[in-house]
Scaffold this motif. Structure first.
Motif, PDB file in Angstrom:
ATOM      1  N   ILE A   1     -30.651 -17.684  62.567  1.00  0.00           N
ATOM      2  CA  ILE A   1     -31.550 -18.720  63.124  1.00  0.00           C
ATOM      3  C   ILE A   1     -32.051 -17.992  64.377  1.00  0.00           C
ATOM      4  N   GLU A   2     -33.302 -18.243  64.560  1.00  0.00           N
ATOM      5  CA  GLU A   2     -34.224 -17.788  65.710  1.00  0.00           C
ATOM      6  C   GLU A   2     -34.898 -18.862  66.455  1.00  0.00           C
ATOM      7  N   GLY A   3     -34.487 -19.032  67.490  1.00  0.00           N
ATOM      8  CA  GLY A   3     -35.048 -20.346  68.426  1.00  0.00           C
ATOM      9  C   GLY A   3     -34.307 -21.563  68.578  1.00  0.00           C
ATOM     10  N   ASP A   4     -34.685 -22.517  68.714  1.00  0.00           N
ATOM     11  CA  ASP A   4     -33.995 -23.941  68.812  1.00  0.00           C
ATOM     12  C   ASP A   4     -33.262 -24.139  67.557  1.00  0.00           C
ATOM     13  N   HIS A   5     -32.084 -24.178  67.404  1.00  0.00           N
ATOM     14  CA  HIS A   5     -31.289 -24.596  66.133  1.00  0.00           C
ATOM     15  C   HIS A   5     -31.435 -25.806  65.885  1.00  0.00           C
ATOM     16  N   LYS A   6     -31.954 -26.844  66.473  1.00  0.00           N
ATOM     17  CA  LYS A   6     -32.146 -28.356  66.464  1.00  0.00           C
ATOM     18  C   LYS A   6     -33.421 -28.248  65.278  1.00  0.00           C
ATOM     19  N   MET A   7     -34.373 -27.453  65.504  1.00  0.00           N
ATOM     20  CA  MET A   7     -35.615 -27.221  64.578  1.00  0.00           C
ATOM     21  C   MET A   7     -35.061 -26.972  63.374  1.00  0.00           C
ATOM     22  N   TRP A   8     -33.935 -26.116  63.053  1.00  0.00           N
ATOM     23  CA  TRP A   8     -33.447 -25.976  61.593  1.00  0.00           C
ATOM     24  C   TRP A   8     -32.771 -26.870  61.171  1.00  0.00           C
ATOM     25  N   GLY A   9     -32.713 -28.057  61.616  1.00  0.00           N
ATOM     26  CA  GLY A   9     -31.752 -29.053  61.051  1.00  0.00           C
ATOM     27  C   GLY A   9     -30.463 -29.026  61.341  1.00  0.00           C
ATOM     28  N   VAL A  10     -30.174 -28.270  62.379  1.00  0.00           N
ATOM     29  CA  VAL A  10     -28.527 -28.104  62.610  1.00  0.00           C
ATOM     30  C   VAL A  10     -28.168 -28.612  63.880  1.00  0.00           C
ATOM     31  N   GLY A  11     -27.156 -29.461  63.745  1.00  0.00           N
ATOM     32  CA  GLY A  11     -26.648 -30.641  64.752  1.00  0.00           C
ATOM     33  C   GLY A  11     -25.878 -29.784  65.706  1.00  0.00           C
ATOM     34  N   GLU A  12     -24.700 -29.111  65.192  1.00  0.00           N
ATOM     35  CA  GLU A  12     -23.998 -28.432  66.263  1.00  0.00           C
ATOM     36  C   GLU A  12     -23.871 -26.846  65.865  1.00  0.00           C
ATOM     37  N   ARG A  13     -23.828 -25.945  66.718  1.00  0.00           N
ATOM     38  CA  ARG A  13     -23.792 -24.639  66.745  1.00  0.00           C
ATOM     39  C   ARG A  13     -22.839 -23.869  67.483  1.00  0.00           C
ATOM     40  N   GLY A  14     -22.228 -22.964  66.814  1.00  0.00           N
ATOM     41  CA  GLY A  14     -21.058 -22.257  67.650  1.00  0.00           C
ATOM     42  C   GLY A  14     -21.171 -20.797  67.173  1.00  0.00           C
ATOM     43  N   MET A  15     -20.389 -19.930  68.031  1.00  0.00           N
ATOM     44  CA  MET A  15     -20.288 -18.630  67.460  1.00  0.00           C
ATOM     45  C   MET A  15     -18.986 -17.931  67.759  1.00  0.00           C
ATOM     46  N   CYS A  16     -18.430 -17.249  66.831  1.00  0.00           N
ATOM     47  CA  CYS A  16     -17.135 -16.542  66.697  1.00  0.00           C
ATOM     48  C   CYS A  16     -17.438 -15.084  67.208  1.00  0.00           C
ATOM     49  N   GLY A  17     -16.704 -14.472  67.828  1.00  0.00           N
ATOM     50  CA  GLY A  17     -16.802 -13.146  68.228  1.00  0.00           C
ATOM     51  C   GLY A  17     -16.764 -13.024  69.867  1.00  0.00           C
ATOM     52  N   TYR A  18     -17.154 -11.562  70.214  1.00  0.00           N
ATOM     53  CA  TYR A  18     -17.147 -11.065  71.587  1.00  0.00           C
ATOM     54  C   TYR A  18     -18.560 -10.693  71.836  1.00  0.00           C
ATOM     55  N   PRO A  19     -19.369 -11.674  72.541  1.00  0.00           N
ATOM     56  CA  PRO A  19     -20.474 -11.587  73.070  1.00  0.00           C
ATOM     57  C   PRO A  19     -21.026 -10.406  73.833  1.00  0.00           C
ATOM     58  N   GLY A  20     -19.790  -9.519  74.370  1.00  0.00           N
ATOM     59  CA  GLY A  20     -20.239  -8.421  75.220  1.00  0.00           C
ATOM     60  C   GLY A  20     -19.566  -8.646  76.734  1.00  0.00           C
ATOM     61  N   GLY A  21     -19.578  -7.451  77.543  1.00  0.00           N
ATOM     62  CA  GLY A  21     -19.105  -7.616  78.856  1.00  0.00           C
ATOM     63  C   GLY A  21     -18.626  -6.170  79.170  1.00  0.00           C
ATOM     64  N   GLU A  22     -17.315  -5.926  79.311  1.00  0.00           N
ATOM     65  CA  GLU A  22     -16.620  -4.640  79.470  1.00  0.00           C
ATOM     66  C   GLU A  22     -16.811  -3.853  78.013  1.00  0.00           C
ATOM     67  N   ARG A  23     -16.777  -4.557  77.257  1.00  0.00           N
ATOM     68  CA  ARG A  23     -16.840  -3.794  75.677  1.00  0.00           C
ATOM     69  C   ARG A  23     -18.335  -4.513  75.090  1.00  0.00           C
ATOM     70  N   ARG A  24     -18.743  -3.412  74.282  1.00  0.00           N
ATOM     71  CA  ARG A  24     -19.967  -3.838  73.404  1.00  0.00           C
ATOM     72  C   ARG A  24     -19.551  -5.045  72.560  1.00  0.00           C
ATOM     73  N   ALA A  25     -20.778  -5.822  72.428  1.00  0.00           N
ATOM     74  CA  ALA A  25     -20.479  -7.107  71.491  1.00  0.00           C
ATOM     75  C   ALA A  25     -19.771  -6.611  70.027  1.00  0.00           C
TER      76      ALA A  25
END
Length: 400
Positions: free
Chosen positions: A278-302
């Motif tokens: 998904i790129e852009g606003d997920h609402k435009m994709w018909g998605v009501g709720e969206r979440g992410m699993c994993g580690y987005p970055g910081g001290e370590r690479r994502a």
């Protein structure tokens, strides 16, 4: 990784994944009956997997259901498989023998194990390594029957059909395999494997699968499966969830989703290694709720990023996903980027991930890959269903 298709000839590589390609004359209609024994001893109610204290006892159990004569443990016996990863000393195998099914003119390999979980884990790794090496069909037509402490691998489909009516269960670890309705489906001792009494076969002599598009077509007199796939209303079933929280619970074991966020800024994160679908606003994709699993970055690479979508409008979602896929193919020389997440959809949910191992588990959880590549089809044995938008199909086959 893009899974490549292989043909039945490759099954001769090992006795543990044989497809029983030899000719024969089985007459069984394929519906496996409940086991009538609870051990290698007397008959009685099915109270769990059968046990054997020796190869001779395992032979006696097999002989209740089919012929198993001239048992030998000699490694030089010509009936022994020449390439067998499950020799004594591996996968907790303590004894290995071979007998002849004189009725069906085939061989049966028997194994005694000290730890059935270790045996199943060894078989799972063997299949996974073959799949990772490009042999996508490996283990799909498994003949590995397991009990409590012994395993039986028949060469012939007809022999497998007879054993399917025993208390033994077929161990299948190819992630694209699904047990059809009407057959027993039990949890294996290792994740992403399944136990069943369904004999999956390419020679037409295995269990009847009335859910498969091929079987349905043949029953109607059709010569081939529909090129566009099974219609949505005739789907074999898709994963669904009432909320994003339910979706997370459904996929945690496959995605390792201990770290989870619904924070909009966090969910919008991507990296060079993990590109969302998904790129852009997920609402435009018909998605009501969206979440992410994993580690987005910081001290370590994502790392370990995957996205979960509770879809309110699946037609809009698939339409947008189709456009994104076609754009990706145009801009990347007809290929998908290895780091671009593939879209796996359920009835009202979707998962975006570029983890092949995660997808293997998700296919068993009734998610299917949305594939909009022109002219794509899938071999027999894989799910192949029509998507909600023209030009796309839903499948658990990842070949091109």
């Amino acid at each position: 990784m893009r899974i490549k298709r292989i043909f039945a000839a490759t099954a001769a590589l090992t006795a543990l994944v044989t497809t029983a390609a030899c000719d024969g004359g089985g007459k069984d209609d394929g519906r496996a009956a409940p086991a009538s024994t609870n051990s290698t001893g007397s008959a009685g109610p099915d109270t769990g997997p059968p046990s054997a204290g020796s190869l001779a006892e395992a032979q006696q159990y097999v002989q209740r259901h089919t012929s198993c004569e001239q048992l030998s443990t000699d490694p030089a016996d010509k009936r022994m498989p020449s390439q067998d990863p499950a020799k004594p000393g591996t996968w907790s195998v303590t004894e290995r023998g071979v007998c002849s099914d004189q009725r069906e003119r085939g061989q049966i390999v028997l194994y005694r194990t000290s730890d059935m979980k270790e045996f199943q884990a060894g078989y799972k790794k063997h299949v996974s390594d073959a799949i990772d090496g490009g042999k996508g069909d490996y283990g799909l037509f498994s003949r590995v029957f397991v009990g409590k402490d012994f395993a039986v691998v028949p060469r012939r489909t007809e022999t497998a059909m007879a054993l399917a009516k025993s208390g033994l269960r077929i161990l299948t670890c190819n992630p694209t395999f699904g047990v059809p309705k009407g057959y027993k489906r039990e949890k294996a001792l290792v994740e992403h494997c399944v136990l069943s009494d369904f004999v999956n076969s390419q020679d037409g002599k295995g269990s009847v699968n009335h859910q498969s598009p091929e079987e349905e077509g043949r029953e109607r007199g059709e010569s081939a499966r529909p090129k566009e796939g099974r219609k949505p209303e005739n789907s074999l079933g898709l994963a669904e969830a009432g909320s994003l929280t339910e979706l997370k619970k459904l996929v945690t074991s496959e995605l390792g989703c201990e770290q989870f966020s619904t924070d909009p800024e966090t969910v919008a994160v991507s990296s060079i290694d993990y590109l969302p679908a998904i790129e852009g606003d997920h609402k435009m994709w018909g998605v009501g709720e969206r979440g992410m699993c994993g580690y987005p970055g910081g001290e370590r690479r994502a790392h370990d990023l995957s996205w979960l979508d509770k879809v309110d409008d699946m037609i809009t979602f698939q339409t947008k996903a189709k456009a994104a896929q076609l754009k990706e193919l145009r801009e990347n020389g007809g290929r998908y980027r290895a780091t671009r997440s593939m879209v796996l959809v359920g009835k009202n949910v979707a998962v975006e991930t570029n983890s092949a191992s995660a997808r293997h588990g998700l296919y068993q959880a009734q998610f299917l890959h949305l594939n909009c590549r022109e002219g794509f089809t899938a071999p027999e044995g894989y799910r192949f269903e029509k998507a909600l938008v023209n030009g796309c199909v839903l499948t658990n086959y990842e070949g091109s």
